[in-house]
Design an enzyme around this catalytic site. Sequence first.
Site, PDB file in Angstrom:
ATOM      1  N   CYS A   1      14.877 -26.995  12.733  1.00 30.14           N
ATOM      2  CA  CYS A   1      15.051 -28.340  12.176  1.00 30.14           C
ATOM      3  C   CYS A   1      15.302 -28.286  10.670  1.00 30.14           C
ATOM      4  O   CYS A   1      15.032 -27.301  10.014  1.00 30.14           O
ATOM      5  CB  CYS A   1      13.792 -29.162  12.432  1.00 30.14           C
ATOM      6  SG  CYS A   1      13.347 -29.235  14.157  1.00 30.14           S
TER       7      CYS A   1
ATOM      8  N   ARG B   1      22.057 -25.286  10.104  1.00 32.30           N
ATOM      9  CA  ARG B   1      20.843 -24.768  10.756  1.00 32.30           C
ATOM     10  C   ARG B   1      20.866 -25.034  12.257  1.00 32.30           C
ATOM     11  O   ARG B   1      20.041 -24.529  12.995  1.00 32.30           O
ATOM     12  CB  ARG B   1      19.609 -25.422  10.129  1.00 32.30           C
ATOM     13  CG  ARG B   1      19.462 -25.145   8.643  1.00 32.30           C
ATOM     14  CD  ARG B   1      18.564 -26.163   7.963  1.00 32.30           C
ATOM     15  NE  ARG B   1      17.182 -26.041   8.352  1.00 32.30           N
ATOM     16  CZ  ARG B   1      16.307 -25.233   7.738  1.00 32.30           C
ATOM     17  NH1 ARG B   1      16.728 -24.499   6.729  1.00 32.30           N
ATOM     18  NH2 ARG B   1      15.058 -25.168   8.126  1.00 32.30           N
TER      19      ARG B   1
ATOM     20  N   ASN C   1       9.393 -29.632  10.550  1.00 33.72           N
ATOM     21  CA  ASN C   1      10.088 -28.432  11.028  1.00 33.72           C
ATOM     22  C   ASN C   1       9.014 -27.409  11.366  1.00 33.72           C
ATOM     23  O   ASN C   1       8.185 -27.077  10.525  1.00 33.72           O
ATOM     24  CB  ASN C   1      11.017 -27.871   9.951  1.00 33.72           C
ATOM     25  CG  ASN C   1      11.639 -26.541  10.399  1.00 33.72           C
ATOM     26  OD1 ASN C   1      11.843 -26.327  11.601  1.00 33.72           O
ATOM     27  ND2 ASN C   1      11.895 -25.651   9.465  1.00 33.72           N
ATOM     28  N   GLY C   2       9.003 -26.951  12.618  1.00 35.78           N
ATOM     29  CA  GLY C   2       8.035 -25.933  13.019  1.00 35.78           C
ATOM     30  C   GLY C   2       7.525 -26.243  14.426  1.00 35.78           C
ATOM     31  O   GLY C   2       8.114 -27.031  15.154  1.00 35.78           O
TER      32      GLY C   2
ATOM     33  N   GLU D   1      27.447  -4.346  15.084  1.00 33.08           N
ATOM     34  CA  GLU D   1      27.657  -5.572  14.299  1.00 33.08           C
ATOM     35  C   GLU D   1      28.929  -6.281  14.734  1.00 33.08           C
ATOM     36  O   GLU D   1      28.939  -7.503  14.876  1.00 33.08           O
ATOM     37  CB  GLU D   1      27.676  -5.230  12.810  1.00 33.08           C
ATOM     38  CG  GLU D   1      27.974  -6.396  11.896  1.00 33.08           C
ATOM     39  CD  GLU D   1      26.981  -7.557  12.008  1.00 33.08           C
ATOM     40  OE1 GLU D   1      25.902  -7.378  12.629  1.00 33.08           O
ATOM     41  OE2 GLU D   1      27.302  -8.649  11.514  1.00 33.08           O
TER      42      GLU D   1
ATOM     43  N   LYS E   1      29.029 -10.124  16.179  1.00 33.60           N
ATOM     44  CA  LYS E   1      29.881 -11.172  15.598  1.00 33.60           C
ATOM     45  C   LYS E   1      30.702 -11.847  16.695  1.00 33.60           C
ATOM     46  O   LYS E   1      30.800 -13.051  16.776  1.00 33.60           O
ATOM     47  CB  LYS E   1      30.804 -10.569  14.532  1.00 33.60           C
ATOM     48  CG  LYS E   1      30.102 -10.179  13.264  1.00 33.60           C
ATOM     49  CD  LYS E   1      29.751 -11.335  12.369  1.00 33.60           C
ATOM     50  CE  LYS E   1      28.392 -11.877  12.291  1.00 33.60           C
ATOM     51  NZ  LYS E   1      27.190 -11.165  12.314  1.00 33.60           N
TER      52      LYS E   1
ATOM     53  N   GLU F   1      28.444 -13.907  19.281  1.00 31.18           N
ATOM     54  CA  GLU F   1      27.661 -15.075  18.815  1.00 31.18           C
ATOM     55  C   GLU F   1      28.544 -16.257  18.424  1.00 31.18           C
ATOM     56  O   GLU F   1      28.083 -17.398  18.411  1.00 31.18           O
ATOM     57  CB  GLU F   1      26.734 -14.705  17.665  1.00 31.18           C
ATOM     58  CG  GLU F   1      27.391 -14.386  16.351  1.00 31.18           C
ATOM     59  CD  GLU F   1      26.360 -14.167  15.241  1.00 31.18           C
ATOM     60  OE1 GLU F   1      25.358 -14.890  15.183  1.00 31.18           O
ATOM     61  OE2 GLU F   1      26.561 -13.244  14.443  1.00 31.18           O
TER      62      GLU F   1
ATOM     63  N   HIS G   1      27.472   8.571  29.555  1.00 25.67           N
ATOM     64  CA  HIS G   1      26.136   8.326  30.125  1.00 25.67           C
ATOM     65  C   HIS G   1      26.032   6.936  30.739  1.00 25.67           C
ATOM     66  O   HIS G   1      24.936   6.423  30.920  1.00 25.67           O
ATOM     67  CB  HIS G   1      25.084   8.522  29.030  1.00 25.67           C
ATOM     68  CG  HIS G   1      25.131   9.887  28.431  1.00 25.67           C
ATOM     69  ND1 HIS G   1      24.601  10.998  29.028  1.00 25.67           N
ATOM     70  CD2 HIS G   1      25.733  10.337  27.303  1.00 25.67           C
ATOM     71  CE1 HIS G   1      24.827  12.065  28.291  1.00 25.67           C
ATOM     72  NE2 HIS G   1      25.516  11.691  27.230  1.00 25.67           N
TER      73      HIS G   1
HETATM   74  C1  AGP Z   1      23.706 -12.735  12.568  1.00 30.66           C
HETATM   75  O1  AGP Z   1      25.048 -13.146  12.460  1.00 30.66           O
HETATM   76  C2  AGP Z   1      22.795 -13.829  13.094  1.00 30.66           C
HETATM   77  N1  AGP Z   1      22.912 -15.022  12.347  1.00 30.66           N
HETATM   78  C3  AGP Z   1      21.370 -13.347  13.256  1.00 30.66           C
HETATM   79  O2  AGP Z   1      21.379 -12.186  14.049  1.00 30.66           O
HETATM   80  C4  AGP Z   1      20.622 -13.036  11.948  1.00 30.66           C
HETATM   81  O3  AGP Z   1      21.159 -11.867  11.349  1.00 30.66           O
HETATM   82  C5  AGP Z   1      19.160 -12.798  12.274  1.00 30.66           C
HETATM   83  O4  AGP Z   1      18.638 -13.985  12.835  1.00 30.66           O
HETATM   84  C6  AGP Z   1      18.317 -12.402  11.044  1.00 30.66           C
HETATM   85  O5  AGP Z   1      18.327 -13.443  10.105  1.00 30.66           O
HETATM   86  P1  AGP Z   1      17.736 -13.120   8.629  1.00 30.66           P
HETATM   87  O6  AGP Z   1      18.611 -12.077   8.010  1.00 30.66           O
HETATM   88  O7  AGP Z   1      17.802 -14.430   7.902  1.00 30.66           O
HETATM   89  O8  AGP Z   1      16.336 -12.628   8.810  1.00 30.66           O
END
Ligand code: AGP
Length: 605
Positions: free
Chosen positions: A2, A27, A98-99, A478, A482, A485, A501
Amino acid sequence: MCGIVGYIGKRDAVEVVLDSLKRLEYRGYDSAGIAVIADGKLKVIKTKGKIRDLENALKGFDVKANVAIGHTRWATHGKPTDVNAHPHVCGGIAVVHNGIIENYVELKNELVSKGYSFESQTDTEVIACLIRDCYKGSLFDAVQEASRRLVGSFAIAAICENEPDTIVGYKKESPLVLGVGDGEYILASDIPAILPYTNRIIPLEDGDCVFITSEGFDVFNNGEKAKRDILTVSWSPVLAEKTGYKHFMQKEIFEQPRAIADTIQGIYSFEENRFYLVSSGFEEKLKEINRIVAVACGTSYHACLVAKYWLEKYAEIPVEVDIASEFRYRDAVIDEKTLAVFVSQSGETADTLAALKLSKEKGALTLAVCNVMGSSIAREAHEVIYTHAGPEIGVASTKAFTTQMAVLYSLSLYMGSIRGNLEEKDVASRFAEFIKIPRLTEEALELDEELLSLAMKYLDKKDFLYLGRYVSYPIALEGALKLKEISYIHAEGYPAGEMKHGPIALIDKEMPVVVVAPVDRVYEKVKGNIEEVKARDGIVIAFTTSGNKELEGKCDHVFYLPEVGEELSPFVYVIPLQLFAYHVAERKGLDVDQPRNLAKAVTVE
Ligand code: AGP
């Protein structure tokens, strides 16, 4: 995750809160709402959907107010509906949160037995009623008392009809920042929401309760007045804007040369042959350590995987890399001779923060690498090194990743230097190579058009495999992250040497295999893996060193990247993988900056 905002000052509070909520959209959220006090009356408008839906609901709601709180909700308890949207109200008190409140059921039952009724399924409505139940004429006292009953993580902002010139905020684990303007104050979950109004911020600490009026503010912690330094952040509002790019992620990919240069600027003085990375006290302690653990999540974890190769090479210390959510639940062997490094762009990732606290309890020396000044992880660690990437708004991390690697590479050389493994001339020559990276990443960005064409060709594929060896293995991970996600296509990163393997069973003419293949110590082996894939009709997309023509006849596509020292290739080879993922998602018309189900920082477990 949030987003919360509170404003008090001379401007139109509704306008400011809506504008600030838009800066928290990255967010991720599914509903939004706002509460104001106008003409002595508390008014609340909230709706499922996006902020534009809230703006439509506000049409005709012609109210001038100087105090307001707002919220973008990322559903944890209860589905996204108008009723479950925040702010939640009880007896003239409105709350945004938020939480997660872990004991909300117990509290709800207690409040129901006292005669309170609830309309939503949220834990936040319980907070509102609890504050109401504690209210005896002071919102500040009521929030403090109610907060003592809450178990869990929460950042809240509250307003009260009886106190029209007041906002009270409380922070416990979830982030909350106070912006200190000229006769105006903004409470928000993150800095970008505050930037257009002030760059003077106070990152509130756990247990802080802040009392804000148009005349000023006070921070209390456990009932005692607390002094909090006002930090001036160098980010400008422009940095948090798209400035001509279609998406924040695209802008942030292209900002990487500048971000890396800003991050390494001032880290090492050639004249003095010395590093400016950590405090002298911390340096003395670093000399005593005999092992390193690096802990993070997601992309930040991949940065740690790359750093393992560098730290072992230069610091000549055993390095263990772990995912934070695994590290915190295993019986990790940690002691006072362990350096525990925590990498986090947001500095608020719950699992990484918990792993950091656990490591401190076990006596480790802790170091944070963060991008957000004053964030929880930055403040909790014994020492912090900041990346200078500027605000990273796109949920998919790009410039934070390459600047994290820049800090970690510098740390590796630095530790090699203080441990006597690297002579001054070695450090100077390697750093001289390292400062070429911003230019080399600039050159890598020139592949953008070619990668758009590649994306158009393969965006309908259902599965991808990404392969790499040595420092290119974490880059394969990585690149796969990318793609998956933001385009929602299944993609898996794998050590190229592991093909035999298992993964080789997946290969067929429908499977694009992306191979990170710089000409380095493992290139010949990677070439062999390419041949294995082709022998099974796989589609090979290879990234290799410019001038190396060997792969022309062996692959379906070959892209050439500038010559770079083998250990530094991750900075250059991750760029085309970011661009490819971006173009696939953009061409598919997806929400690149706010991918479904994802949040920029995972501040809850
Ligand atoms: C990466 O593209 C994602 N947004 C996610 O894996 C992110 O790297 C991970 O949540 C860690 O976030 P942080 O670096 O703010 O701790």
